[in-house]
Design an enzyme around this catalytic site. Sequence first.
Site, PDB file in Angstrom:
ATOM      1  N   GLU A   1      10.291  17.586  13.511  1.00 46.61           N
ATOM      2  CA  GLU A   1      10.836  17.172  11.974  1.00 46.61           C
ATOM      3  C   GLU A   1      10.059  18.069  11.182  1.00 46.61           C
ATOM      4  OE1 GLU A   1       9.397  13.515  10.119  1.00 46.61           O
ATOM      5  OE2 GLU A   1      11.618  13.257   9.349  1.00 46.61           O
TER       6      GLU A   1
ATOM      7  N   GLY B   1      -4.719   3.328  -2.358  1.00 49.22           N
ATOM      8  CA  GLY B   1      -5.674   3.917  -1.707  1.00 49.22           C
ATOM      9  C   GLY B   1      -5.504   4.734  -0.470  1.00 49.22           C
TER      10      GLY B   1
ATOM     11  N   LYS C   1       0.885  -1.287   0.064  1.00 49.91           N
ATOM     12  CA  LYS C   1       0.220   0.119   0.076  1.00 49.91           C
ATOM     13  C   LYS C   1       0.911   1.218  -0.005  1.00 49.91           C
ATOM     14  CE  LYS C   1      -1.716   3.007   1.952  1.00 49.91           C
ATOM     15  NZ  LYS C   1      -1.625   4.407   1.510  1.00 49.91           N
TER      16      LYS C   1
ATOM     17  N   GLY D   1      -5.780   1.596   5.622  1.00 51.82           N
ATOM     18  CA  GLY D   1      -4.683   1.219   6.537  1.00 51.82           C
ATOM     19  C   GLY D   1      -4.906   0.089   7.868  1.00 51.82           C
TER      20      GLY D   1
ATOM     21  N   GLU E   1       9.706   2.331  10.469  1.00 52.44           N
ATOM     22  CA  GLU E   1      10.835   3.343  10.069  1.00 52.44           C
ATOM     23  C   GLU E   1       9.998   4.612  10.065  1.00 52.44           C
ATOM     24  OE1 GLU E   1      13.829   2.468   9.630  1.00 52.44           O
ATOM     25  OE2 GLU E   1      13.498   0.057   9.372  1.00 52.44           O
TER      26      GLU E   1
ATOM     27  N   CYS F   1      14.121  11.762   5.333  1.00 54.17           N
ATOM     28  CA  CYS F   1      13.737  11.394   6.747  1.00 54.17           C
ATOM     29  C   CYS F   1      15.123  11.308   7.503  1.00 54.17           C
ATOM     30  CB  CYS F   1      13.198   9.935   6.759  1.00 54.17           C
ATOM     31  SG  CYS F   1      14.128   8.762   5.872  1.00 54.17           S
TER      32      CYS F   1
ATOM     33  N   GLY G   1      -4.495   5.679   3.129  1.00 52.79           N
ATOM     34  CA  GLY G   1      -4.230   4.976   4.580  1.00 52.79           C
ATOM     35  C   GLY G   1      -5.100   5.059   5.447  1.00 52.79           C
TER      36      GLY G   1
END
Length: 479
Positions: free
Chosen positions: A382, A204, A173, A210, A248, A282, A206
């Site tokens: 972040e 699609g 996904k 999800g 992650e 990231c 999440g």
Amino acid sequence: MLQRINAHYVNGQWRTIAAPDWHTLVNPADGEAYACVARADAGLVNDAVSAASHAFPAWSALSFSQRAEYLAAFIQQLQQRRDELVEAVVSELGAPLWFAREVHVDDPLDAFAKHLDYAKVLQNEQLQLDARLKLRKEAVGVCALITPWNYPLHQIIAKLAPALLAGCTVVLKPAELTPKTALCVAMAADAAGLPPGVFNLVLGSGSQIGDILSTHADIDCVSFTGSTEIGRHIQQQAAATVKRVCLELGGKSAFLISPTEQLSAAVKLGVEDVMANSGQTCTALSRMLVHHSQYAEAVAIAAAHANSLTVGEPHQDGVFLGPLISAAQYQSVQRYIDIGLTEGAELVAGGAEPVAGLGAGYYLRPTVFANVHNQMQIAREEIFGPVLCILPYQDEADALRIANDSPYGLSGRVWADDAATAQQLAAGIRAGLIFINAAPWHNAAPFGGYKQSGNGRELGLKGVEEYLELKAIVDEGAA
Ligand code: TAP
């Protein structure tokens, strides 16, 4: 008229949705809608899980080298689609053409190819430890792979290659903003002749599908890359069925520059690291830590270098930064720049204003803040945009304290003129991946985070282990 994409890959077949809910794709370079994508519904997601479950016994029963033969064909098909993949990344993400070729496509194809070597190592790892004890490594099972948009092909390959090599079957996904890259991967899987159900792709949202994956009784493992917030949610959802969950997540990585005769090289490298991919990385070294004796000089170098980097349309020659991926991301980064100003940081390059002459695309100039301290929001959160914070430190202990004073621990870099200091500083940073001086990316280095940056490792042999269970078989022994 928008292009309509209504394609999901389930059980070796292309499937459409009859009355779909459409998601619109917008070109970040000009803000124009250019396509819409049919979202998978719950029925299709369940079909994909069921296909992966049925394919699992036969796929996992193959040897590592038999699966590696399929992977070699898969890699070849991806290589044949290199131009398509590059164009997908440029149109979806707005990455400059050269960066899309070298970093977004060639790098992950190289990382995929390395798995053919891992197959040879793993083939010999069915260990007979003594006359009675044998260890086998076996596939975890059916895996849901949920990936973000920032390096679309990298993120898919970093999960797909080890999962398939380990003997897992998968439902991918990808992020809703980058379906074209994922479709290209599915076409390559199809052309490579993977057995039906081994690889499945559902496109699609999440937030809509999800939870179906993270709570599904037939999914054994969820591997997720994305924000810490969604990672936490997935872990909670997966707890009821005690799935393996590999996360992650985000980062706020430090670049610790110890007093050096190569200040200019170090600072320029740090600026480029943060500005590459328009800061949507990231591992971006978004906190640069500089000894107080070289701080003013470093700030001047960083500002000048940031101002020298060209922002522009992704297909233009000489462009270093394309647009941010979406209006939402653009506004989020603008908000952080405003927060930095409100917090009292000194803006020495860039800013939140739209870039003149670039129309309605989501462009921001490389932005550098000086006089930042580590309790500021711009130093703790972040930003995921082209924004660098430069912080002064007093001595090595102070530098390590600042570097480690973060909820994250994904990556970092140290710069030192002598190797012993570099190694010592690298050991002192609590993060999963540390680079020394100008060392480039390494496609076999296990990658993953400490603390709230996650709990697994991708890439390298260790990345394959994420998808393996260990079975001990104890025999009676000789009579
Ligand atoms: P997220 O919003 O977290 O989305 C990542 C993926 O999760 C997307 O496929 C998303 O689908 C899906 N998702 C959203 N809600 C979900 C739910 N409730 N259940 C299951 N999946 C769900 O992240 P992003 O905005 O794409 O990427 C940026 C973030 O990812 C940054 O924080 C960045 O640091 C992090 N990131 C980390 C790494 C590593 S390796 N540590 C690498 C890249 C990015 P939709 O697209 O449909 O929303």
